[in-house]
Design a protein around this motif. Structure first.
Motif, mmCIF file in Angstrom:
data_model
loop_
_atom_site.group_PDB
_atom_site.id
_atom_site.type_symbol
_atom_site.label_atom_id
_atom_site.label_comp_id
_atom_site.label_asym_id
_atom_site.label_seq_id
_atom_site.Cartn_x
_atom_site.Cartn_y
_atom_site.Cartn_z
ATOM 1 N N LYS A 84 8.325 7.410 9.056
ATOM 2 C CA LYS A 84 7.082 8.176 8.910
ATOM 3 C C LYS A 84 7.219 9.603 9.395
ATOM 4 O O LYS A 84 6.376 10.435 9.086
ATOM 5 C CB LYS A 84 5.962 7.520 9.733
ATOM 6 C CG LYS A 84 5.619 6.121 9.287
ATOM 7 C CD LYS A 84 4.284 5.670 9.838
ATOM 8 C CE LYS A 84 3.985 4.267 9.367
ATOM 9 N NZ LYS A 84 2.596 3.915 9.429
ATOM 10 N N GLN A 100 -6.746 -2.618 8.227
ATOM 11 C CA GLN A 100 -6.737 -3.613 9.311
ATOM 12 C C GLN A 100 -8.128 -3.890 9.862
ATOM 13 O O GLN A 100 -8.301 -4.738 10.723
ATOM 14 C CB GLN A 100 -5.789 -3.182 10.429
ATOM 15 C CG GLN A 100 -6.134 -1.897 11.151
ATOM 16 C CD GLN A 100 -5.481 -0.676 10.513
ATOM 17 O OE1 GLN A 100 -5.415 -0.576 9.297
ATOM 18 N NE2 GLN A 100 -5.019 0.255 11.319
ATOM 19 N N VAL A 111 0.859 -1.192 0.000
ATOM 20 C CA VAL A 111 0.000 0.000 0.000
ATOM 21 C C VAL A 111 0.892 1.237 0.000
ATOM 22 O O VAL A 111 1.640 1.475 0.930
ATOM 23 C CB VAL A 111 -1.009 0.039 1.172
ATOM 24 C CG1 VAL A 111 -2.087 -1.000 1.020
ATOM 25 C CG2 VAL A 111 -0.343 -0.123 2.515
ATOM 26 N N GLY A 162 -2.041 0.969 16.338
ATOM 27 C CA GLY A 162 -3.258 0.438 16.941
ATOM 28 C C GLY A 162 -2.954 -0.720 17.888
ATOM 29 O O GLY A 162 -1.894 -1.337 17.815
ATOM 30 N N GLN A 212 -5.927 4.320 -6.027
ATOM 31 C CA GLN A 212 -7.054 4.837 -5.240
ATOM 32 C C GLN A 212 -7.661 5.992 -6.016
ATOM 33 O O GLN A 212 -6.941 6.666 -6.765
ATOM 34 C CB GLN A 212 -6.547 5.405 -3.917
ATOM 35 C CG GLN A 212 -6.090 4.377 -2.915
ATOM 36 C CD GLN A 212 -5.673 5.040 -1.604
ATOM 37 O OE1 GLN A 212 -4.563 5.479 -1.476
ATOM 38 N NE2 GLN A 212 -6.569 5.081 -0.639
ATOM 39 N N ARG A 255 3.647 13.460 7.413
ATOM 40 C CA ARG A 255 4.381 13.596 8.676
ATOM 41 C C ARG A 255 5.893 13.603 8.458
ATOM 42 O O ARG A 255 6.648 14.137 9.230
ATOM 43 C CB ARG A 255 4.017 12.439 9.618
ATOM 44 C CG ARG A 255 2.723 12.651 10.338
ATOM 45 C CD ARG A 255 2.343 11.425 11.132
ATOM 46 N NE ARG A 255 1.760 10.385 10.290
ATOM 47 C CZ ARG A 255 1.600 9.119 10.658
ATOM 48 N NH1 ARG A 255 2.005 8.726 11.835
ATOM 49 N NH2 ARG A 255 1.042 8.245 9.857
ATOM 50 N N ASN A 272 -0.446 -3.262 16.484
ATOM 51 C CA ASN A 272 -0.634 -3.651 15.080
ATOM 52 C C ASN A 272 0.314 -2.842 14.198
ATOM 53 O O ASN A 272 0.361 -1.621 14.290
ATOM 54 C CB ASN A 272 -2.078 -3.347 14.675
ATOM 55 C CG ASN A 272 -2.233 -3.297 13.162
ATOM 56 O OD1 ASN A 272 -1.892 -4.255 12.463
ATOM 57 N ND2 ASN A 272 -2.706 -2.175 12.651
ATOM 58 N N GLY A 328 -7.955 6.769 2.796
ATOM 59 C CA GLY A 328 -7.300 5.832 3.717
ATOM 60 C C GLY A 328 -6.916 4.522 3.069
ATOM 61 O O GLY A 328 -7.409 4.156 2.001
ATOM 62 N N GLN A 385 3.245 -2.118 4.371
ATOM 63 C CA GLN A 385 3.305 -0.657 4.249
ATOM 64 C C GLN A 385 4.505 -0.203 3.412
ATOM 65 O O GLN A 385 5.391 -0.990 3.103
ATOM 66 C CB GLN A 385 3.441 -0.033 5.623
ATOM 67 C CG GLN A 385 2.361 -0.425 6.587
ATOM 68 C CD GLN A 385 2.323 0.541 7.757
ATOM 69 O OE1 GLN A 385 2.373 1.741 7.591
ATOM 70 N NE2 GLN A 385 2.215 0.008 8.954
ATOM 71 N N ASP A 386 4.547 1.106 3.137
ATOM 72 C CA ASP A 386 5.556 1.601 2.191
ATOM 73 C C ASP A 386 6.983 1.684 2.721
ATOM 74 O O ASP A 386 7.930 1.556 1.949
ATOM 75 C CB ASP A 386 5.117 2.973 1.610
ATOM 76 C CG ASP A 386 4.650 3.972 2.661
ATOM 77 O OD1 ASP A 386 4.922 3.752 3.847
ATOM 78 O OD2 ASP A 386 4.014 4.967 2.286
ATOM 79 N N GLU A 431 -7.795 1.402 16.866
ATOM 80 C CA GLU A 431 -6.811 2.402 16.467
ATOM 81 C C GLU A 431 -6.362 3.231 17.670
ATOM 82 O O GLU A 431 -7.110 3.405 18.631
ATOM 83 C CB GLU A 431 -7.403 3.268 15.343
ATOM 84 C CG GLU A 431 -6.376 4.012 14.520
ATOM 85 C CD GLU A 431 -5.277 3.149 13.862
ATOM 86 O OE1 GLU A 431 -5.174 1.945 14.146
ATOM 87 O OE2 GLU A 431 -4.488 3.707 13.075
ATOM 88 N N GLY A 468 -0.099 4.576 -1.232
ATOM 89 C CA GLY A 468 -0.872 5.725 -1.697
ATOM 90 C C GLY A 468 -0.712 6.926 -0.774
ATOM 91 O O GLY A 468 -1.198 8.003 -1.063
ATOM 92 N N GLY A 469 -0.022 6.712 0.365
ATOM 93 C CA GLY A 469 0.084 7.774 1.368
ATOM 94 C C GLY A 469 1.023 8.889 0.924
ATOM 95 O O GLY A 469 1.978 8.658 0.189
#
Ligand code: UGB
Length: 594
Positions: free
Chosen positions: A425, A396, A116, A297, A200, A123, A347, A230, A259-260, A316, A118-119
């Motif tokens: 991040k 999740q 994933v 989370g 997305q 931050r 998580n 999201g 995740q990326d 979360e 797409g973020g």
């Protein structure tokens, strides 16, 4: 003023007006050109088609309901009582770890990989895509390359001739740059046909108030402001693009979501596969001990107070504290004094699914995840937002779409974070604050140091003699900088494979300021005394045995620099000065490790 629009566009504009959105068209007809009216109507039509749960009407109604709940402080987990779930916990080097990983290793050849990506990485404050960032500065391998190297390595070792697929979820913010990065690097050695990119939508409309009023761009009244919906979109996209179905018919049995920017992501994939196989899990989350209030989370077992129904679900980080307080745990999200950690496993969104059951669930639900809204209010009455908000969903939350007996087939695999989790991040200033609170900073420097740390941990567990460097601080972030060890996935892709690479670990000695880079499926390091930098680089089918090798050179050193114009250097606070290195190479061609 509607005459320039197509009939469906006219109908949509009328419907939106009836749903309280007439402010969008307030400047029509006098102050807008036919082109700008058509432009806005076209965007609205696209947003209408993209929102799977009933188009814009569905979006507005869902938003009104969730915004009202948020204003009234309704607990979305009302009626559910959290407790700490049972799960499989492992320590590296134990018999349980080795046996479970061995059981899972053959399954590696049946995995489909979903990244994933797409973020925006807001931050982190990086201007380009995060998967293009270097995982570490010794080889400067970027995240996307590392993930592909891993997939290709397990494909060769366990795929039995099968090509393992990779799906990348991008967004409007990342799609073009991701595709370009792949093209420019010839897909990092993967066949183009192995990669599916699903994008997305342009996001969902931003909302300015509790009536779910959409927002026009400040300087462009022909454009709606949108925001990302999201990472939960990934399930719906795997459904609509037929990815899960296609992989299933191609003989793929497992699907992993990752995740990326987690360079430790795959050390524990075979362990997770072993757990999923043993417990027959549909969904297995990789978990790490979590510090209270850490922005990950908590996995909780939830019992419904009236129906007695159970479900295991990620709660979360912003919901865990209120949920605990509402259910009699008056201190909320705090560490257990005995362990120094939250009792709820953290998580890290490294998820593993059994593809057949996963695909069935998508077919039944179209992969739609529950949504939430998280507006920041300006006033106590909660009527004014600090900035526009939007509905979001999370990957999740998948267990929420499982039914009956399937809902019980959800579990987790817990391993210490130093082996499997260190994402990039945060900007250094936020990272330093987190570190001061004894929480993982999540910065570029800590991500890199933790990758080296994970490999050192594996080597030490085998019995290699690896010194640990003293802590150093770069751009306000404390790290243990070395030794810097990079073992490419084709040399060893999980702890169990390190036995082959280091058959006599007792004869391997690495000093604190060393760098070791190893690439090649037929490399063996029998005896080595390293104080400096050594690169061992073999192409496929070329073997190298490192034996009685003593390396002493000036090596590669980190030079502090937090004022560089180069974003990559600036976000770490150092660059690498390559003073001296020994190389052992066996090449078929000019392909180079660096
Ligand atoms: N992502 C997308 O692909 N599309 C989107 O619209 C948004 C994100 P963040 P977050 O492991 O540290 C998650 O923003 O949401 C991708 C979990 O919810 O980095 O703060 C994005 O590119 C949390 O429980 O993470 O928190 C990236 O690859 C915990 O696991 C991924 O989704 C936390 O991650 C995550 O996006 C963590």
């Amino acid at each position: 003023s509607l005459t320039v629009l197509s009939d469906p566009q006219k109908a949509l504009v009328r419907k939106l007006c009836s749903l309280g959105q007439s402010h969008l068209f307030a400047k029509w007809p006098c102050n807008t050109s036919p082109t700008s009216r058509r432009k806005l109507a076209t965007q609205l039509q696209e947003l209408d088609e993209a929102y799977a749960d009933g188009g814009l009407e569905g979006y507005i109604n869902n938003a009104k309901r969730l915004l009202s709940d948020s204003r009234e402080g309704v607990n979305p987990l009302e009626g559910w009582e959290p407790s700490v779930p049972e799960g499989e916990r492992f320590d590296l080097g134990t018999k349980e770890f080795e046996e479970t990983e061995s059981a899972g290793r053959p399954e590696l050849g049946k995995v489909g990989f979903v990244l994933v990506a797409g973020g925006l990485g807001e931050r982190l404050g990086y201007s380009s895509i995060k998967v293009g960032l270097p995982t570490e500065m010794a080889t400067e391998t970027c995240y996307l390359q590392y993930y592909i190297e891993y997939i290709l390595a397990v494909q060769v070792k366990y795929g039995e001739g099968k090509r393992l697929p990779l799906c990348i979820m991008t967004s409007g913010d990342t799609n073009e740059k991701t595709a370009k990065l792949l093209r420019k690097n010839n897909y990092f050695g993967m066949q183009k046909s192995q990669i599916t990119i699903v994008q997305q939508g342009q996001g969902v409309p931003a909302l300015m108030d509790n009536n779910a009023k959409m927002v026009l761009e400040e300087n462009d009244s022909s454009k709606i402001v949108t925001k990302p919906h999201g990472h939960g979109d990934v399930h719906a996209l795997l459904y609509t693009h037929g990815v899960a179905k296609r992989w299933l018919s191609d003989g793929i049995e497992w699907l992993t979501l990752f995740q990326d920017t987690n360079g430790l992501a795959f050390h524990t994939l075979p362990l997770m596969l072993g757990v999923s196989k043993k417990l027959d899990l549909i969904m297995n989350s990789l978990a790490v001990p979590r510090k209270a209030k850490q922005a990950i989370g908590g996995i909780a077992k939830l019992k419904h107070q009236t129906t007695g129904e159970y479900k295991t679900l990620n709660v979360e980080y912003n919901q865990l504290d209120p949920l605990l307080r509402a259910t009699g745990n008056l201190d909320g999200d705090v560490n257990d004094e005995k362990t120094g950690y939250s009792p709820f496993p953290g998580n890290i969104n490294q998820l593993l699914f059994k593809l057949d059951a996963y695909s069935d669930a998508l077919n039944r639900t179209k992969g739609l995840m529950p949504e939430f809204v998280n507006p920041k209010y300006k006033d106590d009455a909660k009527t004014v937002f600090k900035k526009p908000t939007r509905l979001e969903c999370m990957m999740q939350d998948f267990p929420t779409i499982l039914e009956g007996e399937d809902a019980k087939r959800v579990g987790f695999t817990s391993v210490s974070a130093d082996l499997c989790f260190s994402p990039v991040k945060n900007a250094t200033s936020d990272g330093a604050e987190l570190q001061a609170q004894n929480t993982q900073p999540g910065t570029a420097a800590s991500g890199e140091a933790d990758q080296f740390g994970a490999v050192r941990k594996i080597l030490v567990s085998l019995g290699c003699h690896v010194e640990t460097a003293s802590e150093e601080t770069y751009a306000g972030i404390q790290v243990v900088p070395g030794p810097a060890i990079v073992i490419k996935p084709n040399a060893a892709c999980c702890p169990g494979e390190y036995h082959r690479l280091f058959p006599t670990p007792d004869k391997v000695k690495i000093s604190a300021n060393s760098t070791l880079i190893v690439r090649g499926s037929e490399v063996t390091i029998e005896s080595l005394d390293l104080d400096g930098t050594l690169v061992v680089d073999a192409d496929e089918n070329k073997s190298i045995v490192v034996k009685d090798k003593i390396v002493k050179n000036e090596g590669w050193v980190k030079v502090a620099d937090d004022s560089s114009d180069d974003e990559i250097i600036k976000m770490r606070g150092y660059y690498i000065l390559r003073k001296e290195a020994d190389w052992i190479e066996e090449k078929n061609n000019s392909c180079a490790i660096l």
